[in-house]
Design a protein around this motif. Structure first.
Motif, mmCIF file in Angstrom:
data_model
loop_
_atom_site.group_PDB
_atom_site.id
_atom_site.type_symbol
_atom_site.label_atom_id
_atom_site.label_comp_id
_atom_site.label_asym_id
_atom_site.label_seq_id
_atom_site.Cartn_x
_atom_site.Cartn_y
_atom_site.Cartn_z
ATOM 1 N N ALA A 129 24.341 -17.764 -35.738
ATOM 2 C CA ALA A 129 23.768 -17.450 -37.062
ATOM 3 C C ALA A 129 22.441 -18.172 -37.268
ATOM 4 N N SER A 130 22.342 -19.376 -36.730
ATOM 5 C CA SER A 130 21.082 -20.107 -36.872
ATOM 6 C C SER A 130 20.380 -20.242 -35.531
ATOM 7 N N GLY A 131 21.164 -20.445 -34.453
ATOM 8 C CA GLY A 131 20.540 -20.759 -33.179
ATOM 9 C C GLY A 131 19.868 -22.120 -33.257
ATOM 10 N N TYR A 132 19.007 -22.392 -32.300
ATOM 11 C CA TYR A 132 18.297 -23.674 -32.309
ATOM 12 C C TYR A 132 17.067 -23.574 -33.201
ATOM 13 N N VAL A 133 16.885 -24.570 -34.064
ATOM 14 C CA VAL A 133 15.712 -24.661 -34.943
ATOM 15 C C VAL A 133 15.138 -26.063 -34.789
ATOM 16 N N GLN A 134 13.812 -26.162 -34.734
ATOM 17 C CA GLN A 134 13.193 -27.487 -34.663
ATOM 18 C C GLN A 134 13.661 -28.329 -35.841
ATOM 19 N N GLY A 135 14.008 -29.560 -35.555
ATOM 20 C CA GLY A 135 14.559 -30.457 -36.573
ATOM 21 C C GLY A 135 15.982 -30.827 -36.214
ATOM 22 N N ARG B 60 13.808 -23.157 -23.568
ATOM 23 C CA ARG B 60 12.414 -23.590 -23.420
ATOM 24 C C ARG B 60 11.973 -24.414 -24.636
ATOM 25 N N GLN B 61 12.351 -23.943 -25.851
ATOM 26 C CA GLN B 61 11.951 -24.672 -27.064
ATOM 27 C C GLN B 61 12.600 -26.059 -27.119
ATOM 28 N N ILE B 62 13.868 -26.135 -26.746
ATOM 29 C CA ILE B 62 14.558 -27.441 -26.701
ATOM 30 C C ILE B 62 13.846 -28.360 -25.706
ATOM 31 N N HIS B 63 13.507 -27.811 -24.550
ATOM 32 C CA HIS B 63 12.851 -28.582 -23.489
ATOM 33 C C HIS B 63 11.493 -29.114 -23.963
ATOM 34 N N ILE B 64 10.795 -28.340 -24.784
ATOM 35 C CA ILE B 64 9.491 -28.747 -25.327
ATOM 36 C C ILE B 64 9.658 -29.822 -26.397
ATOM 37 N N ASP B 65 10.700 -29.681 -27.237
ATOM 38 C CA ASP B 65 10.848 -30.559 -28.406
ATOM 39 C C ASP B 65 11.340 -31.960 -28.071
ATOM 40 N N ILE B 66 12.176 -32.093 -27.055
ATOM 41 C CA ILE B 66 12.796 -33.401 -26.792
ATOM 42 C C ILE B 66 11.760 -34.499 -26.509
ATOM 43 N N PRO B 67 10.729 -34.251 -25.693
ATOM 44 C CA PRO B 67 9.748 -35.325 -25.461
ATOM 45 C C PRO B 67 8.974 -35.751 -26.705
ATOM 46 N N ARG B 68 9.010 -34.943 -27.779
ATOM 47 C CA ARG B 68 8.313 -35.292 -29.023
ATOM 48 C C ARG B 68 9.141 -36.229 -29.909
#
Length: 474
Positions: A273-279, A236-244
């Motif tokens: 260990a990190s997973g997905y992080v914005q950036g 969900r977070q990846i899906h939100i971030d890509i259009p930005r």
């Protein structure tokens, strides 16, 4: 001024006491607060490339300083000539520069006022012609653009000679690449410098086939789990971030959105260990764009990616995944819990700037600007939100040629980038003005020339402090 930077390079004075500003909003005191504040952290003279290449081959500090100074001096003279021409045709109130756009909130109680001030500034700016996000026309050397200069043709020929042998000399390729890679050979060069492709030419095709199959094996194995309870937040977070992300005209194409979602989800699943992080999402774009260039000649933001053959798109996707993974292997502590790598680098940046330009450092202390408030994004997104994409791609040519380019050398680039805005920083006399400036630095018109000067400054700083045992610290 460059003279001030030279004077301060080796200087290590005492830190002044921090002045306080009455009426200042409450500061964020924990890293978590800073993290939430920045949660949406989103052409060269003929001699300069040769000078930088010479500097890169010679670790003698006097020579490095001399050659980097020469590049900067050449640039200063060129800028003076340009300014004289501008002065003749431009009204005084049109010389304020151009603000680039940024999404990240400032994150203080004055946020609304700051946003209005940014909008007012941007609306009052002089109109500039639109420059392609990825490359200026003059940088591209494709059909319909000016023919290559003799020097550009010569550089391209040197690259092709190094790449033509049965075993590529990676050290020679790094030396050539430090000063920028011609567009025609950038895809193969990036794949070699990142360690994705072997130096042995005979093994390359089999390596590509194996790695591409391996990536699509991961897709089959993991991608259906994106809606499972324990993975759905990541997806969900990846899906939100890509259009930005930018360029919007590229990433909002449904085919590109799908590709980016798969790349980022698979990386996150394979790096628990990190997973997905914005950036992390921003770091896919340069690889994807460069590998698309292998198949097209026009500007990428005007190109319909879905017109490429399915097999070509699969290759671009897999190659982008593996090269992004190689990059992140070197900076993964930027993205693990509490992002310790970023915290260390921001602290190192503060200590470095306090040595190379004490005036700028004290000015920011006086108005209680914390480095983490602006430099978190510089580290988290590798300056991608501060520079046009064409500049990021040029910067990454050097990062991939430089040992620990994305980690250690990036720190010096950030320091050089900050003091590059010395005049503008010292003109701002309050916290709000400084934050507006630092989160909206006017780089939209930048091209290869500005990036080369920035890299020369960073290179000079690196070797000015390389021999000191605690070279960030006083």
């Amino acid at each position: 001024k460059k003279e001030t930077l030279n004077r301060n390079l080796m200087k290590a004075g005492n830190k002044p006491p921090s002045a306080t500003t009455p009426g200042k909003p409450k500061k964020a005191t924990t890293f978590q607060e800073f993290e939430s504040i920045t949660s949406d952290a989103w052409d060269v003279g003929d001699d300069d490339d040769e000078l930088l290449a010479m500097a890169a081959q010679n670790l003698n500090i006097e020579v490095v300083m001399e050659t980097a100074n020469k590049v900067i001096e050449n640039h200063s003279k060129l800028q003076e000539r340009r300014q004289q021409q501008i002065d003749e045709i431009t009204e005084p109130d049109e010389r304020d520069g151009q603000e680039s756009h940024s999404e990240a909130p400032v994150g203080s109680p004055k946020e609304v006022g700051i946003e209005q001030a940014v909008l007012h500034r941007q609306q009052s700016l002089p109109h500039r012609p639109v420059i392609p996000l990825v490359a200026r026309m003059a940088d591209q050397n494709t059909s319909g653009t000016p023919a290559m200069s003799e020097r550009e043709a010569s550089r391209l020929d040197k690259f092709r000679q190094v790449l033509a042998g049965p075993n590529t000399d990676l050290e020679e390729l790094r030396k050539l690449s430090w000063s920028g890679i011609p567009r025609q050979v950038r895809p193969i060069t990036w794949k070699l410098l990142s360690g994705y492709l072997p130096a042995n030419a005979e093994r390359r095709e089999s390596t590509l086939q194996r790695k591409r199959q391996e990536y699509f094996g991961f897709i089959e194995q993991y991608y259906d789990s994106r809606n499972d309870e324990h993975h759905q937040d990541t997806y969900r977070q990846i899906h939100i971030d890509i259009p930005r992300m930018s360029p919007e005209s590229l990433v909002l194409q449904p085919k590109v959105t799908e590709i980016f979602e798969r790349i980022l989800f698979i990386w996150a699943i394979r790096h628990p260990a990190s997973g997905y992080v914005q950036g992390i999402n921003d770091l896919v774009t340069p690889f994807f764009v460069v590998y698309v260039f292998e198949y097209i000649e026009e500007e990428v933001e005007n190109f319909n990616v879905s017109s490429l053959q399915e097999e070509v798109l699969r290759n671009i996707e897999a190659d982008s995944f593996w090269c992004m993974s190689k990059l992140l292997d070197g900076i993964q502590d930027n993205y693990t819990f509490a992002q310790p790598g970023i915290q260390r680098k921001v602290k190192a940046l503060e200590e470095l700037v306090s040595r190379i330009d004490e005036t700028v450092h004290c000015h920011m202390q006086q108005y209680e600007v914390e480095y983490l408030q602006f430099a978190f994004r510089w580290m988290n997104n590798l300056l991608m939100r501060e520079l046009p994409l064409r500049c990021t791609i040029r910067l990454w040519d050097t990062y991939q040629a430089e040992p620990e380019g994305f980690s250690h050398f990036h720190l010096y680039v950030c320091a050089a980038f900050l003091v590059r805005w010395r005049k503008e920083i010292l003109e701002e006399k309050d916290f709000q003005g400084l934050m507006i400036l630092l989160q909206n630095l006017p780089t939209m018109h930048w091209g290869n020339e500005e990036v080369s000067v920035l890299l020369a400054e960073a290179y000079r700083l690196k070797f000015a402090f390389a021999d000191a045992p605690n070279h960030y610290k006083r």
